[in-house]
Scaffold this active site. Structure first.
Site: not given
Ligand code: NAP
Length: 250
Positions: A145, A159
């Site tokens: 991130s 985080y």
């Molecule tokens: P999201 O929409 O909240 O989705 C998170 C996903 O991770 C969900 O599918 C969830 O499973 C899964 N998950 C969480 N903990 C888990 C565990 N212990 N075991 C297995 N699965 C798990 O998040 P996102 O925004 O797509 O984020 C994806 C990645 O991008 C993350 O690493 C996040 O830190 C990174 N990121 C996101 C952003 C942003 O602005 N969105 C920015 C920078 C980095 P369930 O569907 O079963 O709940």
């Protein structure tokens, strides 16, 4: 079982993971959609992929749990074949707060979900991909991130620090396995439209911060998926230990 390339995408049921699943499946990978608890989202995505002629399975596994991770990799190998790509994408964040309000329980939850999980999945991938263990090589893409660089003050330093650890894991592991046929790279998304901001207690966070982004908007999960896919593909064959910011210039 066939000669298709196989990709595991952790947290593949929603958000950036789901966009990545769609892109890999469209490009003829057999894909494992890993999820933790949202079985509906994972099943719906699997149906969509299959309806478009793609091959995928869903596997419930908490990637912060060692035996779940071992079961995840064994299941994928058994059902889809040798694993060519691991996308470490699953991650969590907790409600926005200053450091002095954070409990040990919260900090540990963030670290185990965002850091231990990546280590465990990398371990299982390396055991299978490394030429040192009889494998044919492979690629790991870690989703970090922009927070690793900004530190996320007043929101979630825990985080941000977990993503700093992901960056260091990427650097160290890329060097450790470079001569064993494995490339390890990292994508750092900026502010991306997913459910994650609601987990932080501010669903409209991007609307508040968009004016600070040089490109003047938040990013789409699909835009991050393209970067992940490129780093996983042979098109980036000379890139390892690389960090790709997908953050609109932030
Ligand atoms: P999201 O929409 O909240 O989705 C998170 C996903 O991770 C969900 O599918 C969830 O499973 C899964 N998950 C969480 N903990 C888990 C565990 N212990 N075991 C297995 N699965 C798990 O998040 P996102 O925004 O797509 O984020 C994806 C990645 O991008 C993350 O690493 C996040 O830190 C990174 N990121 C996101 C952003 C942003 O602005 N969105 C920015 C920078 C980095 P369930 O569907 O079963 O709940």
């Amino acid at each position: 079982m066939n000669n298709q390339k196989v990709a595991i995408i952790t947290g593949g049921g929603r958000g950036i993971g789901a966009a990545t699943v769609r892109l890999f499946a469209k490009n003829d990978y057999a894909v494992c959609i890993n999820y933790q608890s949202n079985v509906e989202a994972a099943n719906q995505l699997a149906q969509e992929v299959k309806a478009q002629g793609g091959q995928c399975i869903t596997v419930q596994a908490d990637v912060s749990n060692e035996s779940d991770v071992e079961r995840l990799f064994a299941t994928v190998e058994r059902e889809l074949g040798a694993i060519s790509v691991l996308v470490n994408n699953a991650g969590i964040l907790k409600k926005q707060m200053r450091l002095e309000e954070m409990s040990a329980e919260r900090i540990n939850a963030v670290l185990i979900n965002n850091v231990t999980s990546y280590f465990l999945c990398c371990r299982e991938a390396v055991k299978r991909m490394s030429t040192r263990h009889g494998g044919v090589g492979g690629v790991i893409v870690n989703v970090s991130s922009g927070a690793a660089c900004s530190g996320s003050p007043n929101e979630y330093i825990d985080y941000a620090a977990s993503k700093g650890a992901v960056d260091t894991l990427t650097k160290g592991l890329s060097l450790e396995v470079a001569a064993e046929g494995i490339r390890v790279n990292c994508v750092r998304p900026g502010l991306i439209y997913t459910d994650m901001h609601a987990s932080g207690g501010e669903p409209d966070r991007i609307a508040r911060l968009a004016k600070n982004i040089p490109l003047q908007r938040g990013g789409l999960p699909e835009e991050v998926a393209e970067a992940i896919f490129w780093l996983a593909s042979d098109k980036s064959s000379f890139a390892t230990g690389s960090f790709l910011n997908v953050s609109g210039g932030l």
